[in-house]
Design an enzyme around this catalytic site. Sequence first.
Site, PDB file in Angstrom:
ATOM      1  N   ASN A 160      38.478  34.715  40.563  1.00 18.38           N
ATOM      2  CA  ASN A 160      39.018  34.202  41.837  1.00 18.38           C
ATOM      3  C   ASN A 160      38.551  32.795  42.190  1.00 18.38           C
ATOM      4  OD1 ASN A 160      36.484  35.325  42.368  1.00 18.38           O
ATOM      5  ND2 ASN A 160      37.009  35.774  44.487  1.00 18.38           N
ATOM      6  N   GLU A 258      26.888  40.655  42.101  1.00 18.59           N
ATOM      7  CA  GLU A 258      27.682  40.265  43.279  1.00 18.59           C
ATOM      8  C   GLU A 258      29.032  40.938  43.119  1.00 18.59           C
ATOM      9  OE1 GLU A 258      26.438  38.635  45.693  1.00 18.59           O
ATOM     10  OE2 GLU A 258      24.614  37.882  44.753  1.00 18.59           O
ATOM     11  N   CYS A 292      36.080  37.566  47.779  1.00 18.74           N
ATOM     12  CA  CYS A 292      35.252  38.749  48.041  1.00 18.74           C
ATOM     13  C   CYS A 292      34.864  38.824  49.512  1.00 18.74           C
ATOM     14  CB  CYS A 292      34.005  38.714  47.165  1.00 18.74           C
ATOM     15  SG  CYS A 292      33.069  37.184  47.357  1.00 18.74           S
ATOM     16  N   GLU A 472      21.927  35.533  45.487  1.00 24.62           N
ATOM     17  CA  GLU A 472      22.035  34.219  44.864  1.00 24.62           C
ATOM     18  C   GLU A 472      21.749  33.173  45.936  1.00 24.62           C
ATOM     19  OE1 GLU A 472      26.082  34.472  43.138  1.00 24.62           O
ATOM     20  OE2 GLU A 472      25.049  34.760  41.218  1.00 24.62           O
TER      21      GLU A 472
HETATM   22  P1  NAD Z   1      35.942  42.244  36.849  1.00 21.16           P
HETATM   23  O1  NAD Z   1      34.797  43.115  37.181  1.00 21.16           O
HETATM   24  O2  NAD Z   1      37.148  42.848  36.271  1.00 21.16           O
HETATM   25  O3  NAD Z   1      35.498  41.101  35.815  1.00 21.16           O
HETATM   26  C1  NAD Z   1      34.452  40.193  36.105  1.00 21.16           C
HETATM   27  C2  NAD Z   1      33.861  39.696  34.795  1.00 21.16           C
HETATM   28  O4  NAD Z   1      33.208  40.790  34.148  1.00 21.16           O
HETATM   29  C3  NAD Z   1      34.879  39.155  33.796  1.00 21.16           C
HETATM   30  O5  NAD Z   1      34.341  38.033  33.144  1.00 21.16           O
HETATM   31  C4  NAD Z   1      35.043  40.318  32.827  1.00 21.16           C
HETATM   32  O6  NAD Z   1      35.462  39.916  31.550  1.00 21.16           O
HETATM   33  C5  NAD Z   1      33.625  40.861  32.794  1.00 21.16           C
HETATM   34  N1  NAD Z   1      33.519  42.264  32.358  1.00 21.16           N
HETATM   35  C6  NAD Z   1      34.432  43.271  32.510  1.00 21.16           C
HETATM   36  N2  NAD Z   1      33.959  44.418  31.978  1.00 21.16           N
HETATM   37  C7  NAD Z   1      32.720  44.143  31.503  1.00 21.16           C
HETATM   38  C8  NAD Z   1      31.708  44.919  30.850  1.00 21.16           C
HETATM   39  N3  NAD Z   1      31.892  46.208  30.583  1.00 21.16           N
HETATM   40  N4  NAD Z   1      30.556  44.324  30.509  1.00 21.16           N
HETATM   41  C9  NAD Z   1      30.350  43.015  30.789  1.00 21.16           C
HETATM   42  N5  NAD Z   1      31.267  42.216  31.383  1.00 21.16           N
HETATM   43  C10 NAD Z   1      32.431  42.782  31.745  1.00 21.16           C
HETATM   44  O7  NAD Z   1      36.264  41.441  38.189  1.00 21.16           O
HETATM   45  P2  NAD Z   1      37.488  40.445  38.464  1.00 21.16           P
HETATM   46  O8  NAD Z   1      38.730  41.256  38.597  1.00 21.16           O
HETATM   47  O9  NAD Z   1      37.426  39.330  37.479  1.00 21.16           O
HETATM   48  O10 NAD Z   1      37.081  39.828  39.878  1.00 21.16           O
HETATM   49  C11 NAD Z   1      37.449  40.371  41.109  1.00 21.16           C
HETATM   50  C12 NAD Z   1      36.283  41.123  41.724  1.00 21.16           C
HETATM   51  O11 NAD Z   1      35.171  40.259  41.847  1.00 21.16           O
HETATM   52  C13 NAD Z   1      36.554  41.639  43.125  1.00 21.16           C
HETATM   53  O12 NAD Z   1      36.053  42.943  43.246  1.00 21.16           O
HETATM   54  C14 NAD Z   1      35.752  40.690  44.011  1.00 21.16           C
HETATM   55  O13 NAD Z   1      35.351  41.227  45.252  1.00 21.16           O
HETATM   56  C15 NAD Z   1      34.586  40.402  43.139  1.00 21.16           C
HETATM   57  N6  NAD Z   1      33.925  39.161  43.542  1.00 21.16           N
HETATM   58  C16 NAD Z   1      32.711  39.261  44.169  1.00 21.16           C
HETATM   59  C17 NAD Z   1      32.062  38.107  44.599  1.00 21.16           C
HETATM   60  C18 NAD Z   1      30.724  38.177  45.288  1.00 21.16           C
HETATM   61  O14 NAD Z   1      30.059  37.150  45.393  1.00 21.16           O
HETATM   62  N7  NAD Z   1      30.298  39.332  45.775  1.00 21.16           N
HETATM   63  C19 NAD Z   1      32.667  36.866  44.393  1.00 21.16           C
HETATM   64  C20 NAD Z   1      33.908  36.815  43.757  1.00 21.16           C
HETATM   65  C21 NAD Z   1      34.522  37.979  43.332  1.00 21.16           C
END
Ligand code: NAD
Length: 493
Positions: A160, A258, A292, A472
């Site tokens: 995002n 996060e 998020c 963070e």
């Molecule tokens: P996601 O969990 O699908 O993927 C995030 C990252 O994790 C990607 O690089 C993905 O390739 C990697 N990943 C996926 N499976 C993995 C595994 N088994 N082992 C290691 N890495 C793995 O999330 P997304 O769809 O890319 O992002 C959206 C989500 O992120 C939403 O839930 C949003 O709320 C959250 N988000 C949180 C924050 C925060 O600061 N709290 C900020 C931005 C986004």
Amino acid sequence: MVAEPVHSENTVKIQNFINNQFVAPEQNQWLDVYEPATAEIYASLAASTTADVDAACAAASKAAPAWAALAPAARAKYLYKLSAAIKDRFDEFAIAESKDNGKPINNSRTIDIPRSIDNLRFYAAAAEHFASESHAGSSGVINFTLRQPLGVVVCISPWNFPLHLLSWKIAPALAAGNTVVAKPSEVTPNTANLLAECCQQVGFPPGVINFVHGQGAEAGAALVNHPLVKAVSFTGSTATGRVIARQMAEQFKKYSLEMGGKNPSIVFADCDLDKAIEGITRAAFSNQGQVCLCGSRILVEQSIYPQVRAALVANAKALVIGDPQDPATQQGALVSSEHQQKVLDYIQLAQTEGGTLLCGGKAVQLPGRCQNGWFVEPTLIEGLNQDCRTNQEEIFGPVATIQPFTDEAEALKLANQTDYGLACSIWSRDLDRCQRMAHKIEAGIIWVNSWMERRDLRTPFGGVKQSGVGREGGFEAMRFFTETKNVCIKYQA
Ligand code: NAD
């Protein structure tokens, strides 16, 4: 019948970056990368496997002792240069981020790219300011605290805010003296690739910063489980965070997570209404609701509920949905076809659960270049109780619900009635009330009479409950990326 995906004319290849060299994945397998606004494939991405992860971790491990031994000021110089290198290519970065993610170019110009530049500058300075404590005890004894780099650390980021959130991890990790293997989101790898080019240009010692691309379940999982990796800093969904936490616990490695949010915006009748409505509109629909921190549950004091509802509907309908590359666009495309479908399914579910659509609810087909893009109308829903799935699960799209409350106690109860605990905004002129609420809201980040105020990078950032583990920001990140050791010295008094 599903249409065959269209490839754009000049498909680019995004390779891994290991030891300061761009390299193809060992298995020579590639993933398609789409432009969300057009649904065209415009890049091929390295689909890394264990062999690529091994190579990156070995490079990072080899580089670790010399990087850790560098004076903080010397590490800072590299980060300042990296920040300047992004600034020199500002437009290219902004256009790439908008194309890759579907976000309005105005957002990438004013938020994503400036913040990435700031992150690197901030942690360059932090490298030089980071200090530790000493404790003078009884005469003849002094304790001091060493904060030493961990070695090889992994930074995993979501789609995002692709460059912003990646740089937010890489910068403190390097500043604290670690070497890094970064795993950008496979959905939006474009600006990470440009960042790798900048790293090469800056001339980091080989192996200090590496980028491994590919699927999370394959490349990401291999990194998390790699024996040379000492810590993982992850931002992404709660579902993925849970998988990573299990694996990290098994290995007793350090982790920071996060994750998702289901954040309330709480509007009291005594607020500055114009400012509140502007703020909660932004909170609901910024970045197509793919933040998020988005305020996706709008709680409004009963006496002003009709007024707020009408103003929000008017604001949502007025948002300009368009080509993300057009500076006039306020709402771009959702990041993927699957994600668009997920958001539309939630809108359907909300109605099944008894909700009423006040505006939006449908996919949008734009004319011309973006006719196949993944757009959704800003959507507002009322009439749902707090227990339903629509009010409990993270939708992560331009969809918000609105609910009335009668008093402070009910607002607090509704706000906390979720498994998430990332952020909250409170709108009221009564600062005593705001203080009371801020103390009792279960979230890591509280805004009073604002939402996503330009970040002070010194402040802690993160969530509670199923939104996060650890913080963070500021020196919190520097502490995460170091191991603490106490040294007790006895001397002749
Ligand atoms: P996601 O969990 O699908 O993927 C995030 C990252 O994790 C990607 O690089 C993905 O390739 C990697 N990943 C996926 N499976 C993995 C595994 N088994 N082992 C290691 N890495 C793995 O999330 P997304 O769809 O890319 O992002 C959206 C989500 O992120 C939403 O839930 C949003 O709320 C959250 N988000 C949180 C924050 C925060 O600061 N709290 C900020 C931005 C986004």
